[in-house]
Design an enzyme around this catalytic site. Structure first.
Site, PDB file in Angstrom:
ATOM      1  N   LYS A 111       0.849  -1.207   0.000  1.00 12.09           N
ATOM      2  CA  LYS A 111       0.000   0.000   0.000  1.00 12.09           C
ATOM      3  C   LYS A 111       0.879   1.250   0.000  1.00 12.09           C
ATOM      4  O   LYS A 111       0.596   2.227  -0.687  1.00 12.09           O
ATOM      5  CB  LYS A 111      -0.916   0.001   1.226  1.00 12.09           C
ATOM      6  CG  LYS A 111      -2.138  -0.889   1.075  1.00 12.09           C
ATOM      7  CD  LYS A 111      -3.239  -0.412   2.014  1.00 12.09           C
ATOM      8  CE  LYS A 111      -4.390  -1.356   2.156  1.00 12.09           C
ATOM      9  NZ  LYS A 111      -5.082  -1.790   0.993  1.00 12.09           N
ATOM     10  N   LYS A 193      -3.778 -10.995  -7.345  1.00 12.26           N
ATOM     11  CA  LYS A 193      -4.638 -11.820  -6.498  1.00 12.26           C
ATOM     12  C   LYS A 193      -6.105 -11.404  -6.664  1.00 12.26           C
ATOM     13  O   LYS A 193      -6.380 -10.214  -6.827  1.00 12.26           O
ATOM     14  CB  LYS A 193      -4.194 -11.577  -5.054  1.00 12.26           C
ATOM     15  CG  LYS A 193      -4.687 -12.549  -4.042  1.00 12.26           C
ATOM     16  CD  LYS A 193      -4.194 -12.153  -2.662  1.00 12.26           C
ATOM     17  CE  LYS A 193      -4.819 -10.863  -2.214  1.00 12.26           C
ATOM     18  NZ  LYS A 193      -4.752 -10.559  -0.796  1.00 12.26           N
ATOM     19  N   LYS A 196     -11.061  -8.013  -3.003  1.00 15.85           N
ATOM     20  CA  LYS A 196     -12.235  -7.134  -2.884  1.00 15.85           C
ATOM     21  C   LYS A 196     -11.953  -5.777  -3.516  1.00 15.85           C
ATOM     22  O   LYS A 196     -12.864  -5.074  -3.908  1.00 15.85           O
ATOM     23  CB  LYS A 196     -12.548  -6.891  -1.406  1.00 15.85           C
ATOM     24  CG  LYS A 196     -12.972  -8.106  -0.642  1.00 15.85           C
ATOM     25  CD  LYS A 196     -12.637  -7.960   0.848  1.00 15.85           C
ATOM     26  CE  LYS A 196     -12.607  -9.327   1.513  1.00 15.85           C
ATOM     27  NZ  LYS A 196     -11.780  -9.371   2.712  1.00 15.85           N
TER      28      LYS A 196
HETATM   29  P1  TYM Z   1      -8.822 -11.525   4.467  1.00 18.33           P
HETATM   30  O1  TYM Z   1     -10.123 -11.033   4.976  1.00 18.33           O
HETATM   31  O2  TYM Z   1      -8.075 -10.651   3.530  1.00 18.33           O
HETATM   32  O3  TYM Z   1      -9.031 -12.911   3.783  1.00 18.33           O
HETATM   33  C1  TYM Z   1      -9.712 -13.972   4.454  1.00 18.33           C
HETATM   34  C2  TYM Z   1      -9.106 -15.299   4.075  1.00 18.33           C
HETATM   35  O4  TYM Z   1      -9.236 -15.485   2.652  1.00 18.33           O
HETATM   36  C3  TYM Z   1      -7.955 -15.763   2.086  1.00 18.33           C
HETATM   37  N1  TYM Z   1      -7.895 -15.158   0.754  1.00 18.33           N
HETATM   38  C4  TYM Z   1      -7.588 -15.839  -0.347  1.00 18.33           C
HETATM   39  N2  TYM Z   1      -7.272 -17.128  -0.552  1.00 18.33           N
HETATM   40  C5  TYM Z   1      -7.031 -17.525  -1.826  1.00 18.33           C
HETATM   41  N3  TYM Z   1      -7.061 -16.682  -2.885  1.00 18.33           N
HETATM   42  C6  TYM Z   1      -7.366 -15.372  -2.733  1.00 18.33           C
HETATM   43  N4  TYM Z   1      -7.405 -14.562  -3.778  1.00 18.33           N
HETATM   44  C7  TYM Z   1      -7.645 -14.896  -1.409  1.00 18.33           C
HETATM   45  N5  TYM Z   1      -7.978 -13.690  -0.919  1.00 18.33           N
HETATM   46  C8  TYM Z   1      -8.120 -13.872   0.414  1.00 18.33           C
HETATM   47  C9  TYM Z   1      -6.965 -15.102   3.040  1.00 18.33           C
HETATM   48  O5  TYM Z   1      -5.677 -15.650   2.918  1.00 18.33           O
HETATM   49  C10 TYM Z   1      -7.594 -15.375   4.388  1.00 18.33           C
HETATM   50  O6  TYM Z   1      -7.278 -16.664   4.853  1.00 18.33           O
HETATM   51  N6  TYM Z   1      -5.780 -10.702   8.309  1.00 18.33           N
HETATM   52  C11 TYM Z   1      -6.778 -11.597   7.793  1.00 18.33           C
HETATM   53  C12 TYM Z   1      -7.953 -11.786   8.724  1.00 18.33           C
HETATM   54  C13 TYM Z   1      -7.538 -12.190  10.093  1.00 18.33           C
HETATM   55  C14 TYM Z   1      -7.107 -13.488  10.480  1.00 18.33           C
HETATM   56  C15 TYM Z   1      -6.826 -13.389  11.867  1.00 18.33           C
HETATM   57  C16 TYM Z   1      -6.927 -14.689   9.790  1.00 18.33           C
HETATM   58  C17 TYM Z   1      -7.520 -11.394  11.182  1.00 18.33           C
HETATM   59  N7  TYM Z   1      -7.076 -12.119  12.254  1.00 18.33           N
HETATM   60  C18 TYM Z   1      -6.364 -14.496  12.598  1.00 18.33           C
HETATM   61  C19 TYM Z   1      -6.467 -15.805  10.523  1.00 18.33           C
HETATM   62  C20 TYM Z   1      -6.176 -15.686  11.899  1.00 18.33           C
HETATM   63  C21 TYM Z   1      -7.299 -11.027   6.483  1.00 18.33           C
HETATM   64  O7  TYM Z   1      -7.238  -9.849   6.248  1.00 18.33           O
HETATM   65  O8  TYM Z   1      -7.880 -11.934   5.682  1.00 18.33           O
END
Ligand code: TYM
Length: 329
Positions: A111, A193, A196
Site C-alpha cells: 500500500k 490476487k 475485494k
Molecule cells: P482476508 O479477509 O483478507 O481474507 C480472508 C481469508 O481469505 C484468504 N484469501 C484468499 N485465498 C485464496 N485466494 C485469494 N485470492 C484470497 N484472498 C483472500 C486469506 O488468505 C484469508 O485466509 N488478516 C486476515 C484476517 C484475520 C485473520 C486473523 C486470519 C484477522 N485475524 C487471525 C487468521 C487468523 C485477512 O485480512 O484476511
C-alpha cells in the site's frame, strides 16, 4: 482435539478467493478440529469504512459462514468485538512486536509503495492484533490463504519471544495452507490476487453475485493463445487459475484429470465447465443464505459463539497480564 482458528475481514463482500482459500476449509475442518471462526471487524476499520456498508457486510459475513456450512454446534463463530480480550491482548502484542518486523509485512509495504496516502496506524500494527487473535486461543493451526502466511509466521516469532521472556504463555501455531487454491488470481488479470479491491469488478466473483454475472465473469476470464488446458502457472496463468478453481470446487480433482478431460477441446468448453461449477457452488450457498437471513440463526450463532470464545480468551488474557506484571492482586 487440536484447535484451529481463523477469521475473515469483511471490508467488502466475500469472494470466491475467500471461499476457496479459507472458508471452505473451515467447514471441512470443523468435524476433525475444535474450530474457532471469527469475523475480524476490528481489522476492517484499519482502512476507512462506510458505517452502513460495514454493518451490512458483517451480517452478510456471518450469514455466509453459516450458508457455506459452518455449524454453530460444532464450530465457535463470533464477532471479534464481542470478545474484548482481542483488543486488549492486541495492544500487549503490539508492545512486543518490533517496528522492523512490521516494516517487512508485505500488505503494508504494498500500500505504501502504491503511494496511498493517510495510511492509518492501525493498518501498520494490524499484524500484532492478528497475533493476539490467534494466540488467545492456543490455536494449533491457522488455516489461511497464502497471503496471510507471513502474518502467521510473525505470530510465531512474537509468541516465541514472549515465551522466552515470561515463561510458557502461548502455544506456537502453524499456518495451514491448502495445496490447491491458496492464491486464487483475478480473472481479468491473472498476475494479481483476486481481491475485494478489484477496481474493474470483472476479475472478482463475489459469493453473492447473481449467477448470470458470475458466469459472464468466468466466460470473459483472460487466458492465452496457446489453446491447451494445461496446469502451468508460469506460462499459462489464466488457464491455471481457472483449473485451480475447478479443481478446488470438485474435491481437489487432480490437474492431470482436468487436462485429460479437455485435451483437444477449446477454451470455450473448458470455461463453460468452470462456470457451471462456480454457479452450482454459488447457487447452493445463496439458497442457504436467503434462508438464514429470514431466520434467527445469525444472532443465535453469535451469542453461543461469543460466550464460548470469551471464556477462553479472558483466561488467557488474565494469564498474560499476570505474567508480565500488570496485575495488582
Ligand atoms: P482476508 O479477509 O483478507 O481474507 C480472508 C481469508 O481469505 C484468504 N484469501 C484468499 N485465498 C485464496 N485466494 C485469494 N485470492 C484470497 N484472498 C483472500 C486469506 O488468505 C484469508 O485466509 N488478516 C486476515 C484476517 C484475520 C485473520 C486473523 C486470519 C484477522 N485475524 C487471525 C487468521 C487468523 C485477512 O485480512 O484476511
Amino acid at each position: 482435539m487440536k484447535r484451529m482458528l481463523s477469521g475473515i475481514k469483511p471490508t467488502g463482500q466475500l469472494h470466491l478467493g475467500n471461499y476457496i482459500g479459507a472458508l471452505k476449509h473451515f467447514v471441512e475442518y470443523q468435524d476433525e478440529y475444535e474450530m474457532y471462526a471469527f469475523i475480524a471487524n476490528l481489522h476492517c476499520i484499519t482502512v476507512p469504512q462506510d458505517p452502513q456498508e460495514l454493518h451490512a457486510n458483517l451480517r452478510d459475513c456471518v450469514a455466509l459462514y453459516l450458508a457455506c456450512g459452518l455449524d454453530p454446534k460444532k464450530a465457535t463463530i463470533f464477532l471479534q468485538t464481542d470478545v474484548r480480550a482481542h483488543a486488549q491482548l492486541g495492544y500487549i502484542m503490539c508492545c512486543h512486536t518490533y517496528m522492523g518486523e512490521l516494516n517487512r509485512m508485505t500488505q503494508f509495504k504494498d500500500k505504501q509503495a502504491k503511494g496511498e496516502r493517510n495510511l492509518s496506524g492501525g493498518l501498520y500494527t494490524y499484524p500484532a492484533l492478528m497475533a493476539a487473535d490467534i494466540l488467545l486461543y492456543d490455536s494449533d493451526y491457522v488455516p489461511v490463504g497464502e497471503d496471510q502466511k507471513q502474518h502467521v509466521e510473525l505470530t510465531r516469532d512474537v509468541a516465541e519471544r514472549m515465551n522466552n521472556r515470561y515463561g510458557d504463555l502461548f502455544k506456537v501455531p502453524e499456518p495451514l495452507i491448502a495445496k490447491v487454491g491458496a492464491r486464487i488470481m483475478s480473472l481479468s488479470d491473472p498476475s494479481k490476487k483476486m481481491s475485494k479491491s478489484d477496481e474493474t469488478n470483472k476479475g472478482c466473483i463475489y459469493l453473492l453475485d447473481d449467477l448470470k454475472t458470475a458466469r459472464k465473469k468466468v466466460m470473459s476470464a483472460v487466458t492465452d493463445s496457446l489453446g491447451q488446458v494445461k496446469f502451468d502457472p508460469e506460462n499459462q496463468p489464466g488457464i491455471s487459475n481457472l483449473m485451480q478453481i475447478l479443481s478446488s470446487l470438485s474435491n481437489d480433482r487432480p490437474m492431470a484429470d482436468i487436462e485429460a478431460e479437455f485435451a483437444g477441446k477449446g477454451y470455450g468448453d473448458f470455461k463453460r465447465a468452470v462456470a457451471d461449477k462456480v454457479c452450482e457452488t454459488l447457487e447452493m450457498i445463496q439458497g442457504r443464505y436467503q434462508e438464514i437471513l429470514a431466520s434467527g440463526e445469525i444472532n443465535e450463532a453469535l451469542a453461543i459463539g461469543s460466550d464460548r470464545a470469551n471464556k477462553i480468551a479472558d483466561a488467557k488474557l488474565a494469564k498474560v497480564q499476570k505474567a508480565i506484571g500488570m496485575e495488582i492482586i
